[in-house]
Design a protein around this motif. Sequence first.
Motif, short mmCIF file in Angstrom:
data_model
loop_
_atom_site.label_atom_id
_atom_site.label_comp_id
_atom_site.label_asym_id
_atom_site.label_seq_id
_atom_site.Cartn_x
_atom_site.Cartn_y
_atom_site.Cartn_z
N VAL A 41 0.98 -1.04 -0.11
CA VAL A 41 0.07 0.05 -0.19
C VAL A 41 0.69 1.29 0.07
CG1 VAL A 41 -1.75 1.22 1.39
CG2 VAL A 41 -1.91 -1.17 0.95
N GLU A 42 1.97 1.35 0.70
CA GLU A 42 2.89 2.39 0.60
C GLU A 42 3.57 2.58 -0.53
OE1 GLU A 42 5.80 1.53 3.87
OE2 GLU A 42 4.52 2.42 5.47
N THR A 43 3.98 1.44 -1.15
CA THR A 43 4.19 1.68 -2.62
C THR A 43 3.44 2.24 -3.58
OG1 THR A 43 6.01 -0.27 -2.09
CG2 THR A 43 5.46 0.59 -4.70
N THR A 44 2.06 1.74 -3.44
CA THR A 44 1.21 2.29 -4.32
C THR A 44 0.76 3.62 -4.10
OG1 THR A 44 0.00 -0.06 -4.33
CG2 THR A 44 -1.16 1.94 -4.96
N ILE A 45 0.52 4.16 -2.73
CA ILE A 45 0.58 5.54 -2.65
C ILE A 45 1.75 6.38 -3.04
CG2 ILE A 45 0.54 7.20 -0.72
CD1 ILE A 45 -1.24 5.34 0.84
N HIS A 46 3.19 6.13 -2.84
CA HIS A 46 4.05 6.44 -3.52
C HIS A 46 3.88 6.80 -4.97
CE1 HIS A 46 8.55 7.83 -3.43
NE2 HIS A 46 8.20 7.06 -4.47
N LYS A 47 3.73 5.92 -5.64
CA LYS A 47 3.74 5.94 -7.08
C LYS A 47 2.58 6.66 -7.64
CE LYS A 47 6.80 2.01 -8.26
NZ LYS A 47 6.91 1.06 -9.32
N LEU A 48 1.33 6.62 -6.78
CA LEU A 48 0.42 7.36 -7.33
C LEU A 48 0.65 8.95 -7.19
CD1 LEU A 48 -2.75 5.25 -6.00
CD2 LEU A 48 -1.99 5.63 -8.59
N GLU B 298 2.75 -6.88 -9.37
CA GLU B 298 3.49 -7.66 -8.43
C GLU B 298 3.70 -6.85 -7.36
OE1 GLU B 298 4.71 -7.16 -11.47
OE2 GLU B 298 4.52 -9.23 -12.56
N GLU B 299 3.52 -5.39 -7.20
CA GLU B 299 3.82 -4.55 -5.98
C GLU B 299 2.46 -4.22 -5.61
OE1 GLU B 299 7.72 -1.98 -7.37
OE2 GLU B 299 5.57 -1.12 -7.76
N ILE B 300 1.33 -4.03 -6.32
CA ILE B 300 -0.05 -3.86 -5.92
C ILE B 300 -0.32 -5.08 -4.96
CG2 ILE B 300 -2.28 -3.03 -6.54
CD1 ILE B 300 -1.02 -1.53 -8.74
N LEU B 301 -0.10 -6.21 -5.79
CA LEU B 301 -0.91 -7.23 -5.01
C LEU B 301 -0.08 -8.22 -4.03
CD1 LEU B 301 -2.70 -8.49 -8.29
CD2 LEU B 301 -3.70 -7.19 -6.33
N ASP B 302 1.31 -7.74 -3.75
CA ASP B 302 2.08 -8.49 -2.74
C ASP B 302 1.34 -8.67 -1.47
OD1 ASP B 302 4.44 -9.82 -2.06
OD2 ASP B 302 5.14 -8.00 -1.17
#
Length: 247
Positions: free
Chosen positions: A100-107, A116-120
């Motif tokens: 979730v942190e990666t998703t927020i950061h990239k968005l 792979e990152e979103i669903l990890d």
Amino acid sequence: MEWSIQDIARLAGTTSRTLRHYDDVGLLKPSRTGSNGYRYYDQAALVRLQRILLLRELGLGLPAIAEVLEGQRDTTQALRTHLSWLREERHRLERRIQSVETTIHKLTRGEALMAEEILDGFDHSQHEQEVVERWGREAHDESTRKWAALSREAQRERMAEHERVAQALAEAHVRGEDVASDTVQSLVRRHYTWTSFFWTPNREAYINLGEMYVTDARFAAVYERHAEGAAGFIRDAMRVFAEKHLA
């Protein structure tokens, strides 16, 4: 060492009233009761309380907790099993947090997202070894193939059917239906049909699956959230069905 009921209530973040109720229903007996009527708890009682609190956090009702504790007499082994579940859950949550942190950061930065990152952390393959040990490699591989072959919509409908059956059985339990009644057995037949999509259990396997609904806290939590005592009711209904219809 021993602790008073007030000490235990404070340390556990609960109330003396709750602990007295646990005593009344036979779930947690004090190690002794003083001449003043106060309850005192020794180390063994404290460990039992820890197990009760862990099972409560999984969503189990008191009847289900009592059955789990009765079925797991080896306290140390039971705690090892629960510790394993907690570590697995911690690892899974850590992966999901990172995802979730990666998703927020990239968005936020307008960067491309990787599936792979979103669903990890959302996969269930970590249960493969346990399934193989309980029911065999063939059962695991067959169920995995069938599930993967379904569309997303079909997968959602498959899980929705399980939820409908579980809810209906819990409601039958609350109404006081007999586990051998036509109504309940019709619901169990739907459950067996649902189970058989993934893997077709024989009489012994289906009875053992029902036992797991009570003695395995993870399974019990699924059914107890519908109604207290639902897991035991479903187990008994499954046994009736298996003994009558399965070889």
